[in-house]
Motif scaffolding. Structure first.
Motif, PDB file in Angstrom:
ATOM      1  N   GLN A 295     -10.766  -3.677  11.553  1.00 23.42           N
ATOM      2  CA  GLN A 295     -11.596  -4.878  11.528  1.00 23.42           C
ATOM      3  C   GLN A 295     -10.936  -5.897  12.438  1.00 23.42           C
ATOM      4  O   GLN A 295      -9.719  -6.066  12.397  1.00 23.42           O
TER       5      GLN A 295
ATOM      6  N   ARG B 159     -10.002  -0.406   1.962  1.00 21.53           N
ATOM      7  CA  ARG B 159      -9.499   0.953   1.888  1.00 21.53           C
ATOM      8  C   ARG B 159     -10.318   1.761   0.873  1.00 21.53           C
ATOM      9  O   ARG B 159     -10.603   2.933   1.085  1.00 21.53           O
TER      10      ARG B 159
ATOM     11  N   ASP C 220      -6.353   0.273   9.004  1.00 19.14           N
ATOM     12  CA  ASP C 220      -5.745   1.258   8.121  1.00 19.14           C
ATOM     13  C   ASP C 220      -6.196   2.631   8.557  1.00 19.14           C
ATOM     14  O   ASP C 220      -7.265   2.806   9.123  1.00 19.14           O
ATOM     15  N   SER C 221      -5.318   3.599   8.377  1.00 15.17           N
ATOM     16  CA  SER C 221      -5.667   4.945   8.792  1.00 15.17           C
ATOM     17  C   SER C 221      -5.163   5.945   7.778  1.00 15.17           C
ATOM     18  O   SER C 221      -4.220   5.683   7.026  1.00 15.17           O
ATOM     19  N   ASN C 222      -5.820   7.080   7.771  1.00 16.16           N
ATOM     20  CA  ASN C 222      -5.489   8.144   6.838  1.00 16.16           C
ATOM     21  C   ASN C 222      -5.529   9.476   7.549  1.00 16.16           C
ATOM     22  O   ASN C 222      -6.337   9.660   8.468  1.00 16.16           O
TER      23      ASN C 222
ATOM     24  N   ASN D  80      -9.889   2.815  10.308  1.00 15.44           N
ATOM     25  CA  ASN D  80     -10.837   1.753  10.042  1.00 15.44           C
ATOM     26  C   ASN D  80     -10.215   0.453  10.554  1.00 15.44           C
ATOM     27  O   ASN D  80      -9.158   0.048  10.083  1.00 15.44           O
TER      28      ASN D  80
ATOM     29  N   GLN E  42     -16.379  -4.135  12.999  1.00 15.42           N
ATOM     30  CA  GLN E  42     -15.653  -3.063  12.330  1.00 15.42           C
ATOM     31  C   GLN E  42     -15.746  -1.830  13.230  1.00 15.42           C
ATOM     32  O   GLN E  42     -16.819  -1.509  13.726  1.00 15.42           O
TER      33      GLN E  42
ATOM     34  N   LEU F 172      -8.684   9.576  10.127  1.00 13.17           N
ATOM     35  CA  LEU F 172      -9.691   8.531   9.887  1.00 13.17           C
ATOM     36  C   LEU F 172      -9.039   7.179  10.077  1.00 13.17           C
ATOM     37  O   LEU F 172      -7.927   6.949   9.583  1.00 13.17           O
TER      38      LEU F 172
ATOM     39  N   ARG G 277     -19.671  -8.794   4.087  1.00 19.25           N
ATOM     40  CA  ARG G 277     -18.610  -9.779   3.924  1.00 19.25           C
ATOM     41  C   ARG G 277     -19.202 -11.124   3.495  1.00 19.25           C
ATOM     42  O   ARG G 277     -20.172 -11.584   4.094  1.00 19.25           O
TER      43      ARG G 277
ATOM     44  N   HIS H  86      -7.188 -18.364   8.096  1.00 21.82           N
ATOM     45  CA  HIS H  86      -7.705 -17.003   8.214  1.00 21.82           C
ATOM     46  C   HIS H  86      -8.713 -16.881   9.340  1.00 21.82           C
ATOM     47  O   HIS H  86      -9.537 -17.768   9.523  1.00 21.82           O
TER      48      HIS H  86
ATOM     49  N   GLU I  30      -6.972  -6.172  11.085  1.00 17.27           N
ATOM     50  CA  GLU I  30      -6.606  -5.241  10.025  1.00 17.27           C
ATOM     51  C   GLU I  30      -6.889  -3.821  10.497  1.00 17.27           C
ATOM     52  O   GLU I  30      -7.918  -3.567  11.117  1.00 17.27           O
TER      53      GLU I  30
ATOM     54  N   PRO J  27     -13.179 -11.411  10.784  1.00 21.81           N
ATOM     55  CA  PRO J  27     -13.550 -10.372  11.747  1.00 21.81           C
ATOM     56  C   PRO J  27     -15.057 -10.375  12.005  1.00 21.81           C
ATOM     57  O   PRO J  27     -15.840 -10.709  11.120  1.00 21.81           O
TER      58      PRO J  27
ATOM     59  N   ILE K  31       0.832  -1.197   0.000  1.00 20.72           N
ATOM     60  CA  ILE K  31       0.000   0.000   0.000  1.00 20.72           C
ATOM     61  C   ILE K  31       0.868   1.250   0.000  1.00 20.72           C
ATOM     62  O   ILE K  31       2.007   1.220   0.481  1.00 20.72           O
ATOM     63  N   ARG K  32       0.316   2.313  -0.550  1.00 21.55           N
ATOM     64  CA  ARG K  32       1.010   3.609  -0.572  1.00 21.55           C
ATOM     65  C   ARG K  32       0.658   4.367   0.706  1.00 21.55           C
ATOM     66  O   ARG K  32      -0.516   4.560   1.022  1.00 21.55           O
ATOM     67  N   LEU K  33       1.663   4.750   1.467  1.00 17.87           N
ATOM     68  CA  LEU K  33       1.461   5.484   2.711  1.00 17.87           C
ATOM     69  C   LEU K  33       2.272   6.768   2.658  1.00 17.87           C
ATOM     70  O   LEU K  33       3.509   6.730   2.659  1.00 17.87           O
TER      71      LEU K  33
ATOM     72  N   ARG L  72     -14.955   2.201  13.207  1.00 19.84           N
ATOM     73  CA  ARG L  72     -14.572   3.352  12.385  1.00 19.84           C
ATOM     74  C   ARG L  72     -14.359   4.543  13.304  1.00 19.84           C
ATOM     75  O   ARG L  72     -15.170   4.793  14.204  1.00 19.84           O
TER      76      ARG L  72
ATOM     77  N   ASP M 204     -11.699 -20.887   2.866  1.00 25.85           N
ATOM     78  CA  ASP M 204     -10.693 -20.087   3.583  1.00 25.85           C
ATOM     79  C   ASP M 204     -10.483 -18.697   3.001  1.00 25.85           C
ATOM     80  O   ASP M 204      -9.388 -18.154   3.051  1.00 25.85           O
TER      81      ASP M 204
ATOM     82  N   LEU N 142     -13.496   3.011   2.416  1.00 20.76           N
ATOM     83  CA  LEU N 142     -13.336   4.179   3.274  1.00 20.76           C
ATOM     84  C   LEU N 142     -13.476   5.450   2.446  1.00 20.76           C
ATOM     85  O   LEU N 142     -14.174   6.379   2.806  1.00 20.76           O
ATOM     86  N   TYR N 143     -12.817   5.478   1.301  1.00 23.96           N
ATOM     87  CA  TYR N 143     -12.889   6.669   0.453  1.00 23.96           C
ATOM     88  C   TYR N 143     -14.275   6.833  -0.145  1.00 23.96           C
ATOM     89  O   TYR N 143     -14.793   7.919  -0.238  1.00 23.96           O
TER      90      TYR N 143
ATOM     91  N   LYS O 102     -16.784   8.416   2.064  1.00 19.76           N
ATOM     92  CA  LYS O 102     -16.652   9.860   2.262  1.00 19.76           C
ATOM     93  C   LYS O 102     -17.465  10.620   1.229  1.00 19.76           C
ATOM     94  O   LYS O 102     -17.996  11.686   1.503  1.00 19.76           O
TER      95      LYS O 102
ATOM     96  N   ALA P 112      -6.628  12.942   6.361  1.00 18.10           N
ATOM     97  CA  ALA P 112      -7.273  13.601   5.220  1.00 18.10           C
ATOM     98  C   ALA P 112      -7.631  15.027   5.631  1.00 18.10           C
ATOM     99  O   ALA P 112      -6.969  15.609   6.482  1.00 18.10           O
TER     100      ALA P 112
END
Lengths: 173, 168
Positions: A139, B156, A122-124, A137, A92, A135, B93, A86, A120, A89, A38-40, A94, B101, B159-160, B163, A126
């Motif tokens: 799970q 991800r 992820d945060s941003n 998220n 969630q 923000l 989901r 696996h 999992e 979850p 991912i791009r961070l 938020r 799996d 999330l966008y 918004k 913004a």
């Protein structure tokens, strides 16, 4: 079967990083497992499970030309790899609020106290440059009921951090 | 009744488009019984489609009545089903007997109106919402050679999207 390694990679984002790194690993005889890429903040990041009949030193050596060319920082650790196990979850979480230090620590401390296992996150950041919005998220899995999570998070919500918890329903068909 | 073998990815037969059912006979009743027995033998699946057991005819079974607080129509055998109206969309989901799996988030309509025949060929119309509507859409995808992995969206991305356009 060879043991798994976790390859960690960071570099300024540009086109072709994944193609060149994975081509190198393939030519080395590597087999890839699960990955998160991912791009961070303008950096491209890779966490990648790799296994093959070679040492971690050999892997780093093989990657050296690509790392040098694309200015990547690469790190490899031997890890215990468990595929086909696996966890699904069931919640969630938020979060959003004016960006300030401590939001993640505060939310996750409350979750951890209830035995919430983050699968999992992820945060941003913004919003506007002069008015950043955080923000997040999450799970994860937790045995505690929804009400217990909501009650535990209520004091934080009262302080102005918007936190919502949603049960995740899995549908198998 | 027999437990049938379930096709699993990457079996390319799962991509096959199924044909309409035209014969509502004893063989069909027998197959439906086997299909239901196969669903119940699996890991808590609320639905199953005929092509998942290599029968490429347009029929699915859905039963979400075992879930608490879930609006439902009970045990449903849906033959030649057609969705005639969609409303809303939500992320949920999903997992699949044909993709062990792995679970992923998929966008589905939140409410549907459905026309389908039963085991005797009688036509029925159903109004469905939420979990049951999701299950039917998942199973009907199998009839067109689609799996939920063909529709998975990244969290991800969700999330966008949320918004700009609330999806739930």
């Amino acid at each position: 079967m060879a043991a798994w390694n976790m390859l960690t990679l960071v570099g300024a984002d540009r086109s072709g990083i994944v193609a060149q790194v994975t081509r190198t690993l393939y030519q080395l005889g590597g087999n890839l497992g699960e990955a998160s890429m991912i791009r961070l903040g303008g950096n491209f990041t890779i966490m990648l499970m790799v296994r093959g009949d070679f040492s971690t030193e050999a892997m780093l050596e093989a990657l050296a030309p690509v790392s040098a060319k694309l200015d990547l920082r690469v790190h490899v650790d031997a890890v215990r790899g468990e595929l086909h196990q696996h966890q699904v979850p069931n919640f969630q979480v938020r979060v959003n609020g004016a960006d300030r230090a401590g939001i993640v620590a505060e939310v996750t401390a409350i979750l951890a106290a209830l035995g919430f296992n983050i699968l999992e996150l992820d945060s941003n950041v913004a919003g506007e440059v002069n008015q950043p919005l955080y923000l997040m998220n999450i799970q994860g899995f937790c045995d505690a009921p929804l009400k217990a999570l909501e009650n535990a998070l209520a004091p934080l919500i009262a302080q102005g951090v918007a936190v919502t918890v949603t049960p995740l329903e899995l549908m198998i068909g | 009744m027999a437990i049938l073998d379930i096709l699993k990815l990457p079996d390319s037969r799962l991509k096959q488009v199924s044909q309409p059912v035209t014969q509502f006979d004893a063989a069909l009743q027998h197959f439906i019984a086997d299909l239901e027995a196969t669903r119940q033998a699996g890991p808590s699946a609320v639905g199953i489609a005929a092509p998942q057991v290599a029968c490429f005819q347009r029929m699915v079974i859905v039963d979400v009545s075992g879930r608490p607080k879930t609006p439902n129509h009970g045990y449903l055998v849906l033959i030649n089903p057609e969705i005639v109206h969609w409303e809303g969309h939500a992320i949920g989901r999903e997992g699949c007997l044909s993709v062990p799996d792995y679970t992923g988030n998929v966008i589905r309509a939140t409410a549907i109106r459905l026309r389908a025949q039963d085991c005797d060929g009688q036509l029925h119309e159903f109004e469905m919402e939420g979990y049951e509507a999701r299950a039917v859409q998942h199973e009907m995808d199998h009839l067109d050679g689609l799996l939920f992995v063909d529709r998975v969206v990244s969290r991800r991305t969700d999330l966008y999207r949320r918004k700009s356009a609330r999806l739930d």
